[in-house]
Enzyme design. Structure first.
Site, PDB file in Angstrom:
ATOM      1  N   THR A 158      -8.552 -21.079 -20.755  1.00  0.00           N
ATOM      2  CA  THR A 158      -7.589 -22.073 -21.497  1.00  0.00           C
ATOM      3  C   THR A 158      -6.948 -23.014 -20.313  1.00  0.00           C
ATOM      4  O   THR A 158      -6.764 -24.134 -20.310  1.00  0.00           O
ATOM      5  CB  THR A 158      -6.769 -21.459 -22.132  1.00  0.00           C
ATOM      6  OG1 THR A 158      -7.555 -20.519 -23.294  1.00  0.00           O
ATOM      7  CG2 THR A 158      -5.724 -22.222 -22.917  1.00  0.00           C
ATOM      8  N   SER A 161     -14.282 -17.806 -17.588  1.00  0.00           N
ATOM      9  CA  SER A 161     -13.489 -16.845 -17.834  1.00  0.00           C
ATOM     10  C   SER A 161     -13.655 -15.558 -17.641  1.00  0.00           C
ATOM     11  O   SER A 161     -15.028 -15.208 -17.909  1.00  0.00           O
ATOM     12  CB  SER A 161     -13.062 -16.928 -19.510  1.00  0.00           C
ATOM     13  OG  SER A 161     -11.974 -16.001 -19.664  1.00  0.00           O
ATOM     14  N   CYS A 215      -7.046 -18.091 -35.715  1.00  0.00           N
ATOM     15  CA  CYS A 215      -6.132 -18.726 -34.759  1.00  0.00           C
ATOM     16  C   CYS A 215      -5.210 -17.920 -34.084  1.00  0.00           C
ATOM     17  O   CYS A 215      -5.122 -16.744 -34.456  1.00  0.00           O
ATOM     18  CB  CYS A 215      -5.666 -19.832 -35.688  1.00  0.00           C
ATOM     19  SG  CYS A 215      -4.312 -19.317 -36.885  1.00  0.00           S
TER      20      CYS A 215
HETATM   21  N1  PLP Z   1     -13.592 -21.623 -24.640  1.00  0.00           N
HETATM   22  C1  PLP Z   1     -14.409 -20.746 -25.396  1.00  0.00           C
HETATM   23  C2  PLP Z   1     -15.762 -21.362 -25.515  1.00  0.00           C
HETATM   24  C3  PLP Z   1     -13.974 -19.451 -25.585  1.00  0.00           C
HETATM   25  O1  PLP Z   1     -14.600 -18.714 -26.399  1.00  0.00           O
HETATM   26  C4  PLP Z   1     -12.508 -19.114 -25.294  1.00  0.00           C
HETATM   27  C5  PLP Z   1     -12.019 -17.644 -25.602  1.00  0.00           C
HETATM   28  O2  PLP Z   1     -12.376 -17.359 -26.702  1.00  0.00           O
HETATM   29  C6  PLP Z   1     -11.874 -19.925 -24.443  1.00  0.00           C
HETATM   30  C7  PLP Z   1     -12.310 -21.353 -24.182  1.00  0.00           C
HETATM   31  C8  PLP Z   1     -10.426 -19.433 -23.860  1.00  0.00           C
HETATM   32  O3  PLP Z   1     -10.523 -18.720 -22.785  1.00  0.00           O
HETATM   33  P1  PLP Z   1      -9.508 -17.600 -22.269  1.00  0.00           P
HETATM   34  O4  PLP Z   1      -9.409 -16.581 -23.132  1.00  0.00           O
HETATM   35  O5  PLP Z   1     -10.142 -17.273 -20.872  1.00  0.00           O
HETATM   36  O6  PLP Z   1      -8.285 -18.345 -22.262  1.00  0.00           O
END
Ligand code: PLP
Length: 397
Positions: free
Chosen positions: A88, A215, A335
């Protein structure tokens, strides 16, 4: 802990009840990753910013090694790796950076099935007058509508956001082809590779992706660590107020993420083949046990550990309630508030309400074995049968 723990041994040592099949949401930390994280906290605990002594030097060296492992898994250069708290933050930094490069609102085209981390950031930036957005459509398998992408590009776009693989239905996107199309039109690209890393080849040939987000906790590393991989990224461009002081790096998290990527790089192909086999077995069992079940997404081009299905007429929250404590799977569309919303991914695919309301996302992982798959198939089928029976009973009251 044994440094040479094999994948199978890892699977046995992490066996737990309830069975965990929600590996898209997060993954357990691999004990080999934990080993290096603990070592970096307890033994090699130096400050990577203070390289004038041995401890600091060791920590800085470990950070640069971790960068190399992260870079390798997305075919990038070590110098382009910037550690973040997760995908994120990587996504937010990438978008903030792209905005800062423009003297007018950033023109963004994003696919309708992006993660909320992308969509919400773009919508917020749009509300602030920093972005002008357009959507790229998908078909009923969540595959990119190529004419929609080309249409957006020909209108003039600065940044395209397309993920490498979808976190709900697992559909895989042709990153190299999309990147080339973007660059041919002078647009940069942000690829959210959070779910794809280590599970499919991330090969973009001679193209260089402008921003890649990944991540740690999706690849058997810890939560709270991730990376933005971006060749031209400079934090000071993003945050105008940042001085020359860099924060002390989260060395243990960074090194753990590096080790997690190293393991994925070494074992990912083999692991993906094993999981694909188990996933296909689970799919076959459920199709046989549950007449009317629908498999969502692109069954040809799909993440190997992903199974996304709908059982029309059987609400998914009721199924999850029946499985609670026995099998952890999800709907994939929760969500942040914990409230269930209809999945924007399935809506973008144009699926009917009956499929939206009954969808289940199953994510297999390193600890999953054939026993788990057999038990999961039985648990899901039993839950569906009970719910169907109770509904048909209710009809006759
Ligand atoms: N993008 C995708 C495709 C994800 O599946 C997720 C988490 O579920 C994220 C971004 C966000 O990741 P993070 O938890 O490392 O912030």
């Amino acid at each position: 802990m044994n440094e040479h723990l094999t994948q199978q041994a890892f699977a046995r040592t992490t066996k737990r009840w309830p069975i965990y099949m929600d590996h898209h949401a997060t993954t357990p930390v691999d004990s080999r990753v934990l080993d290096v994280a603990v070592r970096m906290m307890v033994e090699e605990f130096g400050n990577a910013n203070g390289v004038e002594n041995t401890h600091g030097e060791q920590a800085a060296h470990a950070v640069s090694q971790a960068k190399a492992f992260v870079a390798k898994i997305v075919s990038a250069e070590s110098d382009d790796v910037h550690f973040t708290s997760g995908s994120t933050e990587a996504i937010q930094l990438a978008i903030a950076h792209a905005i800062a490069l423009q003297s007018r609102p950033l023109r963004v085209a994003m696919s309708r099935v992006e993660h909320k981390a992308v969509i919400d950031t773009i919508l917020q930036a749009e509300r602030m007058g920093l972005v002008q957005k357009s959507w790229i459509s998908v078909d009923d398998k969540a595959c990119l509508d190529w004419s929609s992408l080309e249409g957006a590009l020909s209108q003039g776009v600065d940044l395209v956001c397309v993920m490498a693989a979808n976190n709900e239905v697992g559909t895989i996107y042709p990153v190299q082809r999309i990147t080339r199309a973007c660059h041919d039109h002078g647009a940069a690209i942000l690829v959210d590779a959070t779910q794809a890393v280590g599970r499919m080849a991330f090969d973009v040939g001679s193209e260089v992706v402008d921003y890649i987000a990944l991540s740690g906790h999706k690849v058997y590393g810890p939560k709270g660590i991730g990376a933005l991989v971006a060749p031209n990224f400079d934090r000071s461009t993003t945050y105008g107020l940042q001085g020359s002081h860099s924060p002390t790096p989260n060395v243990a998290g960074i090194v753990a993420m590096g080790r997690a990527c190293e393991i994925m790089d070494l074992e990912g192909v083999q692991e993906s083949a094993r999981l694909e086999h188990l996933r296909n077995h689970l799919q076959q069992r459920l199709v046989a046990l549950l007449p009317g079940v629908v498999i969502n997404g692109d069954v040809v081009n799909r993440l190997p550990h992903n199974l996304h299905l709908s059982v029309p007429g059987v609400p998914n929250d009721v199924i999850l309630a029946r499985l609670r404590g026995k099998l952890s799977i999800s709907t994939g569309s929760a969500c942040n508030t914990g409230a269930q919303e209809p999945s924007h991914v399935l809506q973008a695919m144009g699926l009917p309400d009956a499929l939206l309301e009954s969808c289940l996302r199953i994510g297999l992982g390193r600890s999953t074995d054939l026993d788990d798959v057999e038990v999961a198939a039985t648990l899901i089928a039993d839950a569906v049968h009970v719910v169907r029976a109770s509904f048909s009973g209710a009809d006759h009251v």
